[in-house]
Design a protein around this motif. Sequence first.
Motif, PDB file in Angstrom:
ATOM      1  N   ASP A 326       0.845  -1.193  -0.044  1.00  0.00           N
ATOM      2  CA  ASP A 326       0.078   0.087  -0.014  1.00  0.00           C
ATOM      3  C   ASP A 326       0.855   1.230   0.013  1.00  0.00           C
ATOM      4  OD1 ASP A 326      -2.487  -1.331  -0.083  1.00  0.00           O
ATOM      5  OD2 ASP A 326      -2.483  -1.332   2.037  1.00  0.00           O
ATOM      6  N   PHE A 327       2.082   1.261   0.634  1.00  0.00           N
ATOM      7  CA  PHE A 327       3.009   2.189   0.874  1.00  0.00           C
ATOM      8  C   PHE A 327       4.087   2.296  -0.406  1.00  0.00           C
ATOM      9  CE2 PHE A 327       1.654   1.396   5.128  1.00  0.00           C
ATOM     10  CZ  PHE A 327       0.835   2.378   5.309  1.00  0.00           C
ATOM     11  N   GLU A 328       4.432   1.162  -0.861  1.00  0.00           N
ATOM     12  CA  GLU A 328       5.340   1.159  -1.965  1.00  0.00           C
ATOM     13  C   GLU A 328       4.922   1.421  -3.198  1.00  0.00           C
ATOM     14  OE1 GLU A 328       8.833  -1.476   0.422  1.00  0.00           O
ATOM     15  OE2 GLU A 328       7.646  -2.723  -0.910  1.00  0.00           O
ATOM     16  N   HIS A 329       3.534   0.819  -3.577  1.00  0.00           N
ATOM     17  CA  HIS A 329       3.167   0.826  -5.054  1.00  0.00           C
ATOM     18  C   HIS A 329       2.048   1.683  -5.185  1.00  0.00           C
ATOM     19  CE1 HIS A 329       4.812  -3.591  -5.023  1.00  0.00           C
ATOM     20  NE2 HIS A 329       5.600  -2.792  -5.180  1.00  0.00           N
ATOM     21  N   ASN A 330       1.679   2.616  -4.324  1.00  0.00           N
ATOM     22  CA  ASN A 330       0.917   3.902  -4.482  1.00  0.00           C
ATOM     23  C   ASN A 330       1.525   5.171  -4.542  1.00  0.00           C
ATOM     24  OD1 ASN A 330      -1.956   2.642  -4.765  1.00  0.00           O
ATOM     25  ND2 ASN A 330      -1.654   1.875  -2.787  1.00  0.00           N
ATOM     26  N   ASP A 331       0.924   6.149  -4.968  1.00  0.00           N
ATOM     27  CA  ASP A 331       1.531   7.299  -4.845  1.00  0.00           C
ATOM     28  C   ASP A 331       1.319   7.997  -3.550  1.00  0.00           C
ATOM     29  OD1 ASP A 331       2.334   7.384  -7.596  1.00  0.00           O
ATOM     30  OD2 ASP A 331       0.477   8.614  -8.277  1.00  0.00           O
ATOM     31  N   GLU A 332       2.259   8.859  -3.149  1.00  0.00           N
ATOM     32  CA  GLU A 332       2.282   9.315  -1.773  1.00  0.00           C
ATOM     33  C   GLU A 332       0.868  10.192  -1.547  1.00  0.00           C
ATOM     34  OE1 GLU A 332       4.629  13.031   0.746  1.00  0.00           O
ATOM     35  OE2 GLU A 332       5.675  11.612  -0.603  1.00  0.00           O
ATOM     36  N   GLU A 333       0.623  10.890  -2.445  1.00  0.00           N
ATOM     37  CA  GLU A 333      -0.892  11.730  -2.239  1.00  0.00           C
ATOM     38  C   GLU A 333      -2.011  10.852  -1.964  1.00  0.00           C
ATOM     39  OE1 GLU A 333      -2.688  13.575  -5.708  1.00  0.00           O
ATOM     40  OE2 GLU A 333      -1.310  12.553  -6.972  1.00  0.00           O
ATOM     41  N   ILE A 334      -1.688   9.561  -2.435  1.00  0.00           N
ATOM     42  CA  ILE A 334      -2.890   8.524  -2.180  1.00  0.00           C
ATOM     43  C   ILE A 334      -3.028   7.863  -0.992  1.00  0.00           C
ATOM     44  CG2 ILE A 334      -3.878   6.349  -3.078  1.00  0.00           C
ATOM     45  CD1 ILE A 334      -4.311   8.544  -5.226  1.00  0.00           C
ATOM     46  N   TRP A 335      -1.624   7.255  -0.531  1.00  0.00           N
ATOM     47  CA  TRP A 335      -1.793   6.486   0.699  1.00  0.00           C
ATOM     48  C   TRP A 335      -1.593   7.324   2.007  1.00  0.00           C
ATOM     49  CZ3 TRP A 335       2.426   7.740   3.849  1.00  0.00           C
ATOM     50  CH2 TRP A 335       3.489   8.135   3.386  1.00  0.00           C
ATOM     51  N   SER A 336      -1.091   8.757   1.758  1.00  0.00           N
ATOM     52  CA  SER A 336      -1.027   9.621   2.807  1.00  0.00           C
ATOM     53  C   SER A 336      -2.494   9.948   3.310  1.00  0.00           C
ATOM     54  CB  SER A 336      -0.294  10.938   2.419  1.00  0.00           C
ATOM     55  OG  SER A 336      -0.966  11.503   1.503  1.00  0.00           O
ATOM     56  N   LYS A 337      -3.446  10.004   2.506  1.00  0.00           N
ATOM     57  CA  LYS A 337      -4.583  10.395   2.659  1.00  0.00           C
ATOM     58  C   LYS A 337      -5.127   9.429   3.632  1.00  0.00           C
ATOM     59  CE  LYS A 337      -5.764  13.474  -1.105  1.00  0.00           C
ATOM     60  NZ  LYS A 337      -6.443  13.661  -2.332  1.00  0.00           N
ATOM     61  N   VAL A 338      -5.027   8.107   3.083  1.00  0.00           N
ATOM     62  CA  VAL A 338      -5.437   6.995   3.891  1.00  0.00           C
ATOM     63  C   VAL A 338      -5.125   6.847   5.193  1.00  0.00           C
ATOM     64  CG1 VAL A 338      -6.162   4.589   3.643  1.00  0.00           C
ATOM     65  CG2 VAL A 338      -6.194   5.976   1.694  1.00  0.00           C
ATOM     66  N   LEU A 339      -3.781   6.794   5.219  1.00  0.00           N
ATOM     67  CA  LEU A 339      -2.883   6.850   6.353  1.00  0.00           C
ATOM     68  C   LEU A 339      -3.450   7.711   7.520  1.00  0.00           C
ATOM     69  CD1 LEU A 339      -1.089   5.371   8.198  1.00  0.00           C
ATOM     70  CD2 LEU A 339       0.775   6.918   7.262  1.00  0.00           C
ATOM     71  N   GLU A 340      -3.658   9.098   6.984  1.00  0.00           N
ATOM     72  CA  GLU A 340      -4.085  10.145   7.869  1.00  0.00           C
ATOM     73  C   GLU A 340      -5.363   9.867   8.382  1.00  0.00           C
ATOM     74  OE1 GLU A 340      -4.145  15.127   7.724  1.00  0.00           O
ATOM     75  OE2 GLU A 340      -3.976  13.928   5.923  1.00  0.00           O
ATOM     76  N   LYS A 341      -6.187   9.445   7.575  1.00  0.00           N
ATOM     77  CA  LYS A 341      -7.597   9.250   8.159  1.00  0.00           C
ATOM     78  C   LYS A 341      -7.721   8.004   9.215  1.00  0.00           C
ATOM     79  CE  LYS A 341     -12.402   8.282   6.319  1.00  0.00           C
ATOM     80  NZ  LYS A 341     -12.984   9.594   6.669  1.00  0.00           N
ATOM     81  N   VAL A 342      -6.874   6.993   8.855  1.00  0.00           N
ATOM     82  CA  VAL A 342      -6.819   5.981  10.026  1.00  0.00           C
ATOM     83  C   VAL A 342      -6.131   6.382  11.357  1.00  0.00           C
ATOM     84  CG1 VAL A 342      -5.729   3.647  10.647  1.00  0.00           C
ATOM     85  CG2 VAL A 342      -6.545   4.174   8.335  1.00  0.00           C
ATOM     86  N   LEU A 343      -5.284   7.334  11.128  1.00  0.00           N
ATOM     87  CA  LEU A 343      -4.712   7.807  12.337  1.00  0.00           C
ATOM     88  C   LEU A 343      -5.562   8.676  13.082  1.00  0.00           C
ATOM     89  CD1 LEU A 343      -0.951   8.744  10.978  1.00  0.00           C
ATOM     90  CD2 LEU A 343      -1.663   6.566  12.491  1.00  0.00           C
TER      91      LEU A 343
END
Length: 417
Positions: A326-343
Amino acid sequence: MNGIFAIEKPSGVTSNSFLQQLKNALMKSTIFQKDIQKAVMDRSQQYAKETGKKPSKRKLRKVSQIKMGHGGTLDPLASGVMVIGIGSGTKKLSEYLGNCTKIYETEALFGVATTSGDSEGDIITETSVKHLTWDDLKTVEAKFVGHLKQTPPIYAALKLNGKPLYEYAREGIPLPKAIEPRQIQIYSLQLFSDSLTRDHSYPILKLQDVEEREVLKKLNANLMEDKLYFSQEYCEKHGLKSEEVEVGNWIPLTDEERASIYSSKNDSYRAPLLHFKTSVSSGTYIRSLISDIGKSMKSSCYMVKLIRCQQQEWALDKNNVFTLDDFEHNDEEIWSKVLEKVLEEGSKVNIEEEFIRAKAEAKAEAKAEAEAAAKVAAEVNVETTEATAATTVEPVTVQSTAEETPTGKRSRDDEKM
């Protein structure tokens, strides 16, 4: 970013190594680089204020990395849920190290016991499996559910006389005394219907030679004296005075079974499978539970596969657990939004759905930006065209004073006439 999230650890890597892989993946991002730069700047200013000196790289090493930890080690062989604390979220990891419920799915093979309780250990005994039946095996669901004592495996981080258990095994030193059992709780244990099948892909572990057999007998003889316990609830229900069970009646491997296992022409031998799912308290060793089930069946057993399906509210089937991809094969702008929401919102976030939403939003934003750029370009083109048209001068036809003659131009004398 600060908080708690969960990620799926793959089999074949230690928990600490995997945590470092995750750190490396996140530290490459601009998001965490900004946090690190701010932390370094704050620490540098604080150090300079306190000492009047500029801090060295060594002094800044601690704040120049992402602060990250995990809420419970998984064996290298195991895969599944690892709870991760990041930034100030590391302070919450204690909630996952103490009174914490975990759910595991595991597979094991009957007929062999190992030093570690899994396929990575050395064989310490071989037992018969001919007597195993489904009806007998089914009784373990009641025997081990409830409050019971459990003896940790020798390949554990627990210490005996100030020395970790696994160091005794690695150095070939017999244990100075038996490993003390600990109190645990098993909330549920469900056998899968494919238990006792031989239709699987796991080859049985084999002793390489007679010398190895003798060495292991001497080194691990005390492990054979481990005690077996059934749950308090089971013992009370069946009127048993003691939770401790005699295990000296193991059925040894028969010559017929040995010939089948060690035949050079028969590498396809498969031992009966043990497959179950269990919900347990913190401090429970699934390898030890498997070993105890083997003993209760007058046989032996070792683990070949382990998945931590759930830890507290984080679960693989709830889609709230990340993968490294999820972190290595997606653009940062994609996974950062998801991670921020989970946090921010915790385990209630469906990560799969959030990735779909984030990718759709990114696609829509890219489309909107492209359309806006095209519109601006079109407007610029129109303005340029209009400006060009406004500054264009029509060609002027100039009347010549000379009259054309058949030979060309008239002379000045002709003009005077």
